[in-house]
Structure formats: C-alpha cells, structure tokens
Design an enzyme around this catalytic site. Structure first.
Site: not given
Length: 316
Positions: A97, A201
């Site tokens: 991430s 996300h």
C-alpha cells in the site's frame, strides 16, 4: 537474493520513531522533512498517541519517512540504488500500500523529497475521501481465500488486501463490516478490525485518485534501478512513469501482496528485510515463503543483524 520491503498503514505504533531519531543526523533530516511538509513528524513519531497517528494524513507520511530513515541507517543514502558510501543493492524492492511509495525511493524512481510530497497529498486526499462515508477495514484470519472472497462480495465488501498466507482484508462501510463480524465466511476463525481510518483500496477512495494524479504531474520519475514489484498484479515494473501511474491508481484498487510474494519466489528470494516499523510483512513471508530468511527493522538494535543478512545475500 535479498528483497527490501516497506510496510503499509496500520504498522505504526506510538513512539516507534523515538530510538531512530537518536541516530546521528536523523533528527536533522526528519526536521527538514517536517518543515517541507508542514507536519511535525518527530512529534507524531515520538509523543503522539495511537489515535493521533491513526489519522491517515499523519500516518502515511510518517510511515514513508520512517522507512527511508531506517533504510539509510541500514547502509544507504536516500536511494538504495544510488547509495554512495556503504550502500547495497537488493535484488528487488516492494511495499505494501503506502509502502509502495517508500519502495519507489529505494528503487531510485523518486527522491525522498518528491516521495514525501506525494505521500502527504495522498494522505490528505484519502482522509478527505474517507470522511464522506464511515468506512473501515477488517482482517480475516483463516479460511479458504476463494470462499472468503465470494462471501465478501455477497456482503457488498471489497477484498481490499489479498495478503497471502491465508490473510484477506475486507473493506467497506461500518454496517457491512458489522454484518461480516456476525456472518463470517466458512473456515474463518476471527475477524479483526484494523487501525485505519477508511476503506482504502476500494471505490470509496475514488475521489482521491484525481487529486493524487494532479500531484503526480509535478513529478519526474526515473526508471527503477533495481527490480520494483507492484501491488497491482505482482509484476515487476521497469518504467518510472508506469510506477507513478500505478501509485496513483493504487489507492482505489486492491493490494495483491500475495502476487508480490509469488514474484519474490520466482525471482529466487533467499532473504527479506522489512524497514521500520517492520513486522507485518515478514510475518506473512514466514508463512508463505518457508525457508526464506526474514528480518524486521523495529529498532536500531536490529541493524547489526540486518547488515549481516545483507552481507550474506547481496553483493556489495
């Protein structure tokens, strides 16, 4: 072959930067970054409580700064690939991430100033997007990934992180996550809420993509100087422009860390070092990549062992 990896949001804990700031030059470097960002990284890394560093706009630049700082202490300058002095070049780099921005520094795609500027904009944009609807993320422990993914989709949740080693992170509204807690997929032992401030996300982060794309226009990325493995599909990306494009789109798309680890295996990884605040990704690697040596940089006390691992698994 050694892979250098950087953790994502949720890895931070109160005071985790304290010991690192005691290293020569570290406090001055962090102070300069803080001035550039308008964010007191030293305060948040040493004195702030868990709620303060849970704030997305704080956590993300703090994590990237910590990753760069600990990699420098391990034996690099700003970029692993461009290190002068006692540097080293790993076989590959990757980040989970927001850790992908840290990895972009290690690969020489962005310098530290550009990376921290980008992550500051990323954190602010994602925090703003998260404020629209109350959302969150929860980790599923155990179970069959295919069964779990299908179950999440029936509940309207997104498998936002497919981490491998049997771990999937679900993301969505708090109501959807509450339903998941009451109705776990078959074989899942436990559903654990994560210390993040939104459904990262997922489609909930779509407003942040445009703002990040605008910020990225001001940057001039270089092509990676070491293998850069992307969260999008686990593929090695050779173009700096493509790395940057993927960093922008990544905020609204799932993290496929499982595919990153598959690529590590295909590349012949023999050791993994996770930069500060390490522990999460090495924990996954221990289960998914048996036989691969792992080390997490939690405090400067871990540096000597990490340097030994570097010497064993890379060429100076």
């Amino acid at each position: 072959m050694l892979v250098l990896v950087a953790p994502g949001q949720g890895a931070q804990t109160p005071g985790f930067l304290t010991d690192w700031l005691a290293l020569p030059g570290a406090a001055d470097r962090v102070a300069a970054w803080s001035d550039a960002l308008g964010l007191d990284l030293a305060h948040f890394g040493t004195k702030a409580d868990a709620d303060e560093i849970r704030d997305t706009s704080v956590a993300q630049p703090l994590l990237v700064a910590a990753g760069i700082l600990s990699a420098a202490a391990l034996g690099t300058q700003t970029s692993v690939a461009d290190a002068t002095g006692p540097g080293f070049a790993p076989g590959a780099v990757a980040g989970h991430s927001v850790g992908e921005i840290t990895a972009a520094v290690f690969a020489g795609v962005l310098d530290d100033t550009a990376a921290l500027s980008l992550v500051r904009r990323r954190g602010l944009a994602m925090a703003e997007a998260a404020a629209v609807t109350e959302t969150g993320m929860s980790a599923l422990l155990g179970g069959d990934p295919e069964v779990s993914v299908a179950h999440l989709e029936r509940l309207g949740l997104t498998p936002a992180n497919v981490n491998g080693a049997g771990q999937i992170v679900a993301a969505g509204t708090m109501e959807q996550l509450a339903a998941l807690n009451e109705d776990k997929p078959e074989g899942v032992r436990k559903v654990v809420p994560l210390k993040v401030a939104g459904a990262f996300h997922t489609r909930h982060m779509a407003p942040a993509v445009d703002k990040l794309a605008e910020a990225a226009k001001a940057l001039t990325p270089a092509d990676p100087k070491v293998t850069y493995v992307s969260n999008k599909d686990g593929r090695a990306v050779a173009s700096g422009t493509e790395v940057l494009d993927r960093l922008v789109g990544q905020v609204a798309n799932p993290v496929r860390w499982d595919l990153c680890m598959e690529t590590f295996r295909e590349l012949g990884v023999t050791a993994i070092i996770e930069v500060c605040p390490g522990g999460t990704l090495t924990g996954l690697a221990k289960r998914a990549l048996p036989g691969v040596k792992t080390l997490a940089l939690k405090t400067p006390d871990d540096l000597d062992a990490a340097r030994e691992l570097v010497a064993e698994h890379t060429q100076a």
